[in-house]
Structures are given as structure tokens and as C-alpha cells.
Scaffold this motif. Structure first.
Motif, PDB file in Angstrom:
ATOM      1  N   PRO A   1       5.042  69.302  19.738  1.00 13.99           N
ATOM      2  CA  PRO A   1       6.170  68.399  19.964  1.00 13.99           C
ATOM      3  C   PRO A   1       5.797  67.163  20.786  1.00 13.99           C
ATOM      4  N   GLY A   2       4.484  66.881  20.894  1.00 12.43           N
ATOM      5  CA  GLY A   2       4.024  65.837  21.791  1.00 12.43           C
ATOM      6  C   GLY A   2       4.699  64.500  21.603  1.00 12.43           C
ATOM      7  N   ALA A   3       5.026  64.130  20.379  1.00 18.67           N
ATOM      8  CA  ALA A   3       5.618  62.824  20.127  1.00 18.67           C
ATOM      9  C   ALA A   3       7.077  62.732  20.573  1.00 18.67           C
ATOM     10  N   ILE A   4       7.734  63.881  20.739  1.00 20.68           N
ATOM     11  CA  ILE A   4       9.171  63.857  21.093  1.00 20.68           C
ATOM     12  C   ILE A   4       9.476  64.631  22.377  1.00 20.68           C
ATOM     13  N   ARG A   5       8.449  65.171  23.025  1.00 21.64           N
ATOM     14  CA  ARG A   5       8.682  66.085  24.137  1.00 21.64           C
ATOM     15  C   ARG A   5       9.348  65.408  25.330  1.00 21.64           C
ATOM     16  N   ASP A   6       9.160  64.096  25.504  1.00 21.55           N
ATOM     17  CA  ASP A   6       9.769  63.434  26.661  1.00 21.55           C
ATOM     18  C   ASP A   6      11.285  63.446  26.593  1.00 21.55           C
ATOM     19  N   GLN A   7      11.856  63.685  25.409  1.00 19.83           N
ATOM     20  CA  GLN A   7      13.313  63.751  25.267  1.00 19.83           C
ATOM     21  C   GLN A   7      13.861  65.115  25.701  1.00 19.83           C
ATOM     22  N   PHE A   8      12.981  66.090  25.885  1.00 21.11           N
ATOM     23  CA  PHE A   8      13.380  67.427  26.316  1.00 21.11           C
ATOM     24  C   PHE A   8      12.581  67.829  27.556  1.00 21.11           C
ATOM     25  N   GLU A   9      12.352  66.853  28.416  1.00 18.38           N
ATOM     26  CA  GLU A   9      11.585  67.073  29.626  1.00 18.38           C
ATOM     27  C   GLU A   9      12.291  66.391  30.787  1.00 18.38           C
ATOM     28  N   GLY A  10      12.196  66.988  31.978  1.00 13.20           N
ATOM     29  CA  GLY A  10      12.793  66.388  33.157  1.00 13.20           C
ATOM     30  C   GLY A  10      13.938  67.217  33.713  1.00 13.20           C
ATOM     31  N   ILE A  11      14.495  66.753  34.808  1.00 16.33           N
ATOM     32  CA  ILE A  11      15.567  67.458  35.522  1.00 16.33           C
ATOM     33  C   ILE A  11      16.655  66.449  35.843  1.00 16.33           C
ATOM     34  N   ARG A  12      17.884  66.754  35.455  1.00 14.83           N
ATOM     35  CA  ARG A  12      18.984  65.830  35.705  1.00 14.83           C
ATOM     36  C   ARG A  12      20.295  66.608  35.815  1.00 14.83           C
ATOM     37  N   THR A  13      21.331  65.924  36.283  1.00 19.45           N
ATOM     38  CA  THR A  13      22.665  66.524  36.363  1.00 19.45           C
ATOM     39  C   THR A  13      23.420  66.222  35.078  1.00 19.45           C
TER      40      THR A  13
END
Length: 281
Positions: free
Chosen positions: A48-60
């Protein structure tokens, strides 16, 4: 072995739908060691390397905390909100492998691997986490407590992946606790692990949540122990109380003897962890 690297989310979902037995190459900290040990890698790997930044991180998100499934554990260790409001999860993440491993291993991968001894699961269970799963037909949410159906069996449907972990607003915590037993202090695979929360402020009734890994076919909430402790914290440290605690624990877990240790060892360590938490309280 076939390797796919979709460029978009629709292509990623289509790949999962077209290849139900494919493995997602999230951090590779489970897929690669398992393949090397068995000599057999999955027939199809989807990166998923090309799209993984859309399902990564921490937010409210709507009062809940959203943790993307491809978030590496080191980000959980370093996040100030988690260290303040969800300390058991941050502590559990801190004991996973080395920093190099934590920079690669993801929370979604740890959950989807479905190991009975997964490090993050007891912490997520005591925070009553939910999972957001997505497929071509859309997204759905289910409690983590309902995700594991049996040993290495999950409620993921064909073509779905874990998109995010959702944590409800943090409880008012009087005491939090996390312990992990392994063959050595660091860089250790869990033999058993326990996470605990004792809720309630001064002058209010205490309630507790406990969850363990490595002592049943799936990570489990210790419901019988929770009920016992809620009814009688002051009496647990004495001999009769410890016998009652042991009986309740035997109703909650079903450890087996394997390479991680004997069934009795896992039971006694879990019992000792609970006793230590009570004594600290």
C-alpha cells in the motif's frame, strides 16, 4: 510470489477483492520473519506504499482518537496525546521490539496478524477500541472485542482491510498498568501480557478493565476478574482474596503449554501481574 503496488485507493481495494488470499505488506515485520521461518511466502503481496499516508497518523475525529492502521508504533510511542490520555497503549508500544522495528511495524498489521500474544491488543481492549474496516462496498466499524473469532481467525470480510483504530474519549483513570513477560527484558516476544485500568476519582466507586494476551486463543478481557475486583478491592490481597482471584482468572483464560511457556507458568505470571497492580493501587 506476485507483488502488487496499487497507485490509488480504488486500485488497492480492487486488488484485495480480486485476490482474497493476498497479504498486505504494511511493515513486513510479521510477513518476512514468518516467510523465512516456514520457507513459504504468501502467493500475493499487496504493497500500500503509494496510498499508505492516507491511512497513517493520529488525529481527533468526532471526539474519538483516530489512529491510521499504517501508523508505525514509534509514532504511538512519541505522541504526546497518547502518553497523556492513553498511557497504557503508549507503554505497550514502547515494549515492541527495537526502535528500528517500531519504525516499521504498524498497529493495523499487529491487529490483523491475529497473534494471541499480540503486544498492543490488551491495551486496545481496555480502552474499548473499535476498528474501521473498508472494502469495495464501503466502511464499517466493529469493536475490537468482536474482531477475533478464534485462533488466527478474524471478522475481516473478503476484500477488506483495517483502515483505522478508533479510541473513545479517555476514562478518568485512577491507576493504569501494563506488564509484559518474555524471555528477556527487551527485543522480546510476549509470553503473556496484561493491561489494566482502574477508573474513578476520589470519593467515587472504582471500576476496572483488564485484558491479557498469550493466555487464550485470542486476546481477552478478564470479565470475571473485573467483576470480582469491583466488588471487593480491599479484600483481594489476603489469602482468601487471592484464592478468589485465582478462581476468577481460571474462568477467564485458557493458557496452553507451548514454546512460550507452560500453561501454569502463564497463569501464575498473569495472576502475579494482577496482584501487583492491586498492591500498587
Amino acid at each position: 510470489m506476485k507483488y502488487l503496488r496499487p497507485a490509488t485507493i480504488p486500485e488497492f481495494l480492487a486488488g484485495l477483492s480480486d485476490h482474497p488470499g493476498a497479504r498486505i505488506l504494511a511493515g513486513a515485520t510479521d510477513v518476512v520473519p514468518q516467510g523465512r521461518k516456514s520457507g513459504q511466502f504468501p502467493a500475493i503481496l499487496i504493497d500500500p506504499g503509494a496510498i499508505r499516508d492516507q491511512f497513517e497518523g493520529i488525529r481527533t475525529e468526532g471526539g474519538w482518537l483516530w489512529i491510521g492502521a499504517f501508523t508505525p508504533f514509534q509514532e504511538i510511542v512519541d505522541d504526546p496525546r497518547l502518553n497523556r490520555d492513553y498511557r497504557v497503549l503508549a507503554e505497550a508500544a514502547r515494549w515492541i521490539g527495537s526502535r528500528q522495528i517500531r519504525n516499521m511495524a504498524t498497529v493495523g498489521g499487529n491487529i490483523a496478524n491475529a497473534s494471541p500474544a499480540g503486544d498492543s491488543m490488551p491495551a486496545l481492549l481496555v480502552y474499548e477500541a473499535s476498528l474501521r474496516c473498508r472494502g469495495l462496498s464501503g466502511a464499517r466499524e466493529l469493536p475490537l472485542a468482536e474482531f477475533y473469532l478464534g485462533y488466527k481467525q478474524t471478522a475481516l470480510r473478503a476484500g477488506e482491510f483495517i483502515e483505522a483504530v478508533l479510541l473513545p474519549p479517555p476514562p478518568t483513570v485512577r491507576k493504569d498498568y501494563y506488564r509484559k513477560a518474555g524471555p528477556r527484558r527487551v527485543l522480546s516476544i510476549s509470553r503473556t501480557a496484561l493491561a489494566g485500568l482502574v477508573e474513578g476519582g476520589p470519593g467515587t466507586a472504582l471500576a476496572c478493565r483488564l485484558a491479557a494476551a498469550g493466555v487464550a486463543p485470542v486476546p481477552v478481557r478478564l470479565r470475571n476478574v473485573e467483576a470480582l475486583l469491583q466488588s471487593g478491592f480491599p479484600h483481594i490481597p489476603d489469602e482468601q482474596g487471592r484464592e478468589s482471584l485465582a478462581a476468577a482468572l481460571r474462568d477467564d483464560i485458557a493458557p496452553i503449554t507451548d514454546l512460550r511457556g507452560s500453561a501454569e507458568y502463564k497463569f501464575q505470571v498473569t495472576l502475579n501481574f494482577i496482584s501487583e497492580m492491586i498492591e500498587e493501587l
